[in-house]
Scaffold this motif. Structure first.
Motif, PDB file in Angstrom:
ATOM      1  N   UNK A  43       0.827  -1.206   0.000  1.00  0.00           N
ATOM      2  CA  UNK A  43       0.000   0.000   0.000  1.00  0.00           C
ATOM      3  C   UNK A  43       0.864   1.261   0.000  1.00  0.00           C
ATOM      4  N   UNK A  44       0.235   2.323  -0.515  1.00  0.00           N
ATOM      5  CA  UNK A  44       0.883   3.627  -0.588  1.00  0.00           C
ATOM      6  C   UNK A  44       0.722   4.316   0.763  1.00  0.00           C
ATOM      7  N   UNK A  45       1.748   4.252   1.588  1.00  0.00           N
ATOM      8  CA  UNK A  45       1.686   4.909   2.892  1.00  0.00           C
ATOM      9  C   UNK A  45       1.406   6.393   2.742  1.00  0.00           C
ATOM     10  N   UNK A  46       1.949   7.005   1.688  1.00  0.00           N
ATOM     11  CA  UNK A  46       1.791   8.445   1.487  1.00  0.00           C
ATOM     12  C   UNK A  46       0.406   8.828   0.986  1.00  0.00           C
ATOM     13  N   UNK A 311      26.999  12.338  10.015  1.00  0.00           N
ATOM     14  CA  UNK A 311      25.793  13.059  10.440  1.00  0.00           C
ATOM     15  C   UNK A 311      25.272  12.487  11.751  1.00  0.00           C
ATOM     16  N   UNK A 312      24.701  13.351  12.595  1.00  0.00           N
ATOM     17  CA  UNK A 312      24.190  12.914  13.890  1.00  0.00           C
ATOM     18  C   UNK A 312      22.781  12.353  13.789  1.00  0.00           C
ATOM     19  N   UNK A 313      22.098  12.641  12.694  1.00  0.00           N
ATOM     20  CA  UNK A 313      20.725  12.171  12.519  1.00  0.00           C
ATOM     21  C   UNK A 313      20.622  11.382  11.215  1.00  0.00           C
ATOM     22  N   UNK A 314      19.723  10.404  11.167  1.00  0.00           N
ATOM     23  CA  UNK A 314      19.556   9.645   9.920  1.00  0.00           C
ATOM     24  C   UNK A 314      18.731  10.434   8.919  1.00  0.00           C
ATOM     25  N   UNK A 315      18.701   9.933   7.690  1.00  0.00           N
ATOM     26  CA  UNK A 315      17.783  10.520   6.723  1.00  0.00           C
ATOM     27  C   UNK A 315      16.360  10.383   7.252  1.00  0.00           C
ATOM     28  N   UNK A 316      15.498  11.337   6.937  1.00  0.00           N
ATOM     29  CA  UNK A 316      14.110  11.229   7.414  1.00  0.00           C
ATOM     30  C   UNK A 316      13.407  10.028   6.797  1.00  0.00           C
ATOM     31  N   UNK A 317      12.397   9.498   7.482  1.00  0.00           N
ATOM     32  CA  UNK A 317      11.710   8.295   6.989  1.00  0.00           C
ATOM     33  C   UNK A 317      10.725   8.628   5.868  1.00  0.00           C
ATOM     34  N   UNK A 318      11.244   8.849   4.674  1.00  0.00           N
ATOM     35  CA  UNK A 318      10.381   9.193   3.544  1.00  0.00           C
ATOM     36  C   UNK A 318      10.405   8.083   2.502  1.00  0.00           C
ATOM     37  N   UNK A 319       9.352   8.046   1.697  1.00  0.00           N
ATOM     38  CA  UNK A 319       9.271   7.063   0.620  1.00  0.00           C
ATOM     39  C   UNK A 319      10.391   7.284  -0.392  1.00  0.00           C
ATOM     40  N   UNK A 320      10.702   8.535  -0.674  1.00  0.00           N
ATOM     41  CA  UNK A 320      11.736   8.865  -1.661  1.00  0.00           C
ATOM     42  C   UNK A 320      13.080   8.241  -1.286  1.00  0.00           C
TER      43      UNK A 320
END
Length: 405
Positions: A43-46, A311-320
């Motif tokens: 399914x398309x979460x977005x 980097x101190x933070x991961x990439x954001x949790x995006x579909x891209x």
């Protein structure tokens, strides 16, 4: 000599795209590929915010896995993952177990309530097709009951949304499109409907350009949304929520018939429970998306701590990002099987668009700011591009949004 067994856990954006790309990258004699998922659909979460508001049918968001992958090349197992046994290279499923030579963990996210009292029991979360469907049905029930239930209250028509990040703002955009239709259908005075958003930050859409975020806030306010910024939900009750303004000791109670939490997600708990070294629940991967302690395990999507160097933070949790990780990983699996050097994952942002309903949106695409109808059209193009990558033109024609342009 038997072929290597590649097992993919999860059919979200990262898992599905990995399966589709492996199918293209590898020959049939290179490996046996198995995809495991608890549902028989992807399914398309977005798109879930649209299904939750009722602006699209929930079936529009999902597609049968067997209609997307080539089942002659990729075996699909519908089952629930229980745990991962790295020592014996096995995955325990609800209905058995499966062995692997190479494991790709793409188990996605879970809702994160941050320990807020009563939130899990008294609030909805947009995290799956079924939860989106429940939200839509609940809102419609409240509207349908208002003029027919002698015990109905005006507060039954109040909707509180927790969080003003991407999910919260997009859900609000769909609500302001949907509410007028519900009022007309159930003969309700629109002035009785209240939509309240509660956000701990002093502004909406923290990752976005401030000018664009303000455009979104102004548009939603013009449609009747009330924003309570720098305010935190301290408790959810059967009657609504209790909130607290930053630097204040007083609690304010907002009575509401519907509370929807969009304030955060966390990585699936299974890797941490299975003994993986994690960072905030995520598997911290190397530059080629490999688990540092096991060269035969990889992670993509929301469950992976993938980040720019140092980097101190991961990439954001995006579909891209999940899609790009999947494309990189499929190539790297091919390299590994052929004894070649792997390629480092490099995220190439193409922009981000936030919808504000069917005909309004904001975003940045290739460094160009967009608002209004042009941004809304671009959002539909982005959605259809994913379908094109996943299943080609037939999938776009069946599930795409081109007919809405």
């Amino acid at each position: 000599m038997s072929k290597p067994k590649i097992v993919i856990l999860g059919a979200g954006y990262g898992g599905m795209m990995t399966a589709v790309r492996l199918e293209k990258e590898l020959k049939a004699e290179d490996a046996d590929i198995t995809l495991v998922n608890k549902h028989n659909y992807h399914y398309q979460t977005t798109w879930l915010h649209e299904a939750a508001a009722g602006t699209i049918h929930h079936d529009r968001t999902r597609m049968l896995i067997k209609n997307v992958i080539n089942t002659k090349r990729v075996k699909f197992v519908q089952d629930t993952v229980g745990s991962i046994d790295r020592e014996n290279k096995k995955v325990a499923l609800k209905n058995g177990e499966i062995e692997y030579d190479y494991l790709i963990v793409a188990l996605g996210f879970e809702s994160n309530t941050f320990g807020i009292k009563g939130l899990a029991e008294n609030a909805f979360a947009i995290r799956s097709v079924n939860t989106a469907r429940k939200i839509r049905e609940h809102i419609e029930y409240k509207f349908a009951s208002y003029n027919n239930d002698p015990d109905a209250k005006d507060s039954d028509l109040t909707i509180v949304v927790g969080g003003a990040g991407l999910s919260g703002i997009e859900f609000l955009g769909e609500l302001v499109d949907r509410i007028p239709d519900l009022c007309k259908e159930y003969d309700i005075d629109p002035n009785k409907v209240k939509i309240v958003d509660v956000e701990g930050m002093p502004f909406v859409l923290p990752p976005f350009d401030r000018e664009l975020a303000k455009y979104a806030q102004n548009y939603l306010e013009s449609k009747g949304v009330t924003f309570k910024l720098s305010t935190f939900i301290k408790e959810a009750t059967p009657e609504g929520v209790k909130v607290q303004k930053k630097d204040s000791e007083e609690l304010e109670e907002i009575q509401a018939g519907t509370v929807v939490w969009t304030g955060g997600v966390k990585a699936n708990h299974i890797p941490a429970d299975s003994g993986f070294e994690t960072n905030r629940g995520k598997i911290q991967v190397t530059e080629d998306l490999r688990y540092p302690e096991d060269d035969h395990i990889f992670a993509v999507g929301d469950v992976a701590w993938s980040s720019p160097k140092d980097a101190e933070r991961p990439y954001p949790p995006t579909a891209q990002i999940a899609i790009q990780e999947a494309e990189n990983l499929a190539k790297n699996i091919k390299h590994i099987l052929h004894g070649e050097k792997t390629e480092a994952f490099v995220y190439k942002p193409k922009g981000t668009v936030a919808s504000l309903g069917e005909k309004q949106a904001i975003g940045v695409v290739f460094d160009h700011k967009l608002t209004g109808k042009p941004a809304a059209a671009m959002k539909k193009v982005i959605d259809d591009r994913y379908l094109l990558m996943l299943g080609g033109v037939p999938l776009v024609l069946k599930k795409g949004k081109l007919n809405l342009l």
